[in-house]
Design a protein around this motif. Sequence first.
Motif, short mmCIF file in Angstrom:
data_model
loop_
_atom_site.label_atom_id
_atom_site.label_comp_id
_atom_site.label_asym_id
_atom_site.label_seq_id
_atom_site.Cartn_x
_atom_site.Cartn_y
_atom_site.Cartn_z
N LEU A 10 0.85 -1.19 0.00
CA LEU A 10 0.00 0.00 0.00
C LEU A 10 0.88 1.24 0.00
O LEU A 10 1.87 1.30 0.73
CB LEU A 10 -0.92 -0.02 1.22
N ARG A 11 0.52 2.22 -0.85
CA ARG A 11 1.35 3.41 -1.01
C ARG A 11 0.50 4.67 -0.91
O ARG A 11 -0.63 4.71 -1.39
CB ARG A 11 2.06 3.35 -2.38
N ILE A 12 1.06 5.69 -0.28
CA ILE A 12 0.40 6.99 -0.17
C ILE A 12 1.33 8.03 -0.77
O ILE A 12 2.50 8.13 -0.37
CB ILE A 12 0.09 7.36 1.29
N GLU A 13 0.81 8.80 -1.73
CA GLU A 13 1.59 9.86 -2.36
C GLU A 13 1.04 11.21 -1.93
O GLU A 13 -0.18 11.39 -1.82
CB GLU A 13 1.54 9.75 -3.88
N THR A 23 4.42 15.91 -9.95
CA THR A 23 4.86 14.67 -9.32
C THR A 23 4.67 14.77 -7.81
O THR A 23 4.67 15.87 -7.25
CB THR A 23 6.35 14.42 -9.63
N PRO A 24 4.50 13.64 -7.13
CA PRO A 24 4.34 13.68 -5.66
C PRO A 24 5.58 14.22 -4.98
O PRO A 24 6.70 13.98 -5.42
CB PRO A 24 4.08 12.22 -5.29
N ILE A 25 5.36 14.98 -3.90
CA ILE A 25 6.49 15.55 -3.17
C ILE A 25 7.06 14.58 -2.15
O ILE A 25 8.19 14.74 -1.69
CB ILE A 25 6.07 16.85 -2.45
N ALA A 26 6.29 13.55 -1.80
CA ALA A 26 6.76 12.55 -0.84
C ALA A 26 5.87 11.32 -0.96
O ALA A 26 4.74 11.40 -1.44
CB ALA A 26 6.72 13.09 0.59
N THR A 27 6.40 10.17 -0.53
CA THR A 27 5.66 8.90 -0.62
C THR A 27 5.87 8.09 0.65
O THR A 27 6.98 8.04 1.19
CB THR A 27 6.14 8.08 -1.83
N PHE A 28 4.79 7.49 1.13
CA PHE A 28 4.85 6.56 2.25
C PHE A 28 4.43 5.19 1.74
O PHE A 28 3.41 5.05 1.08
CB PHE A 28 3.92 6.99 3.38
N GLU A 29 5.22 4.16 2.05
CA GLU A 29 4.90 2.80 1.64
C GLU A 29 4.85 1.91 2.87
O GLU A 29 5.77 1.91 3.69
CB GLU A 29 5.94 2.28 0.65
N GLU A 91 7.36 8.96 11.63
CA GLU A 91 7.62 10.33 11.20
C GLU A 91 7.42 10.49 9.69
O GLU A 91 6.94 11.52 9.22
CB GLU A 91 9.03 10.75 11.60
N SER A 92 7.77 9.44 8.93
CA SER A 92 7.55 9.48 7.48
C SER A 92 6.06 9.56 7.18
O SER A 92 5.64 10.33 6.31
CB SER A 92 8.15 8.23 6.83
N PHE A 93 5.26 8.78 7.89
CA PHE A 93 3.81 8.84 7.70
C PHE A 93 3.28 10.23 8.03
O PHE A 93 2.45 10.79 7.29
CB PHE A 93 3.13 7.79 8.60
N GLN A 94 3.75 10.81 9.12
CA GLN A 94 3.28 12.14 9.53
C GLN A 94 3.71 13.21 8.52
O GLN A 94 2.96 14.14 8.23
CB GLN A 94 3.83 12.48 10.92
N GLU A 95 4.91 13.07 7.97
CA GLU A 95 5.39 14.03 6.98
C GLU A 95 4.57 13.98 5.70
O GLU A 95 4.22 15.02 5.13
CB GLU A 95 6.86 13.75 6.66
#
Length: 222
Positions: A10-13, A23-29, A91-95
């Motif tokens: 599962l990925r969040i952009e 383009t996405p500025i950050a990605t959480f996987e 922290e990556s998820f929060q960012e």
Amino acid sequence: MPDRGQLEHLRIEAYTKADYAGTPIATFEAYVNPAELTLSYEMEYDSGQGAGTTGSRMDFKKIKPGDLNLAFFIDGTGANGRPEDVQRKVESFQEVTGYNGDIHRPNYLKLMWGRLQVKRCVLKSASIAYKLFKPSGIPLRAVITAVFTDTADDQTRVALAQDSSPDLTHVRIVHAGQTLAALCHEIYGDPRLAPRVARANGLDGFRHLAPGTRVVFPPLEK
């Protein structure tokens, strides 16, 4: 052709614009995929009850933005084959999902996983539960429970709604064989409004529209 045995995470952009341009500025996987994912939605009605009656008339108003509920499990023990730095992953998820000072609001998000339809959303709420710690206090396991809610820019919402009332703005993508006059008849009940719609859209003509042309039909009086 993708490997059928390959694990898809599962990925969040994250995006800074409501139309998700660029383009996405950050990605959480998620390294460990959620075991459960819940989609919920709600219809809104106006309830009217006549004098002397026992029932009510439920007049449809709108579909409220839907919610998606899920939980991410983060494991730093290595039991799943690869130890995660739990706090860094949190922290990556929060960012990715949280407040962005450059746009003065939380990021716009795309959430995707396997064959699920890509969901355009924003973070509604989140809670983080730390489950296991080293003697030094470093977290080894955490569960992030998050709720995301649908979002869309104005043009997309109008196009998706496709309400049939002529006093609302409509957006149509022209298909092969369609004419502006026929679309005006469908929306306004009057094909003679085609020249006015053409002028509103800055079209040179209205008799021959190329397939794929995006046409806005504003509220017009006959």
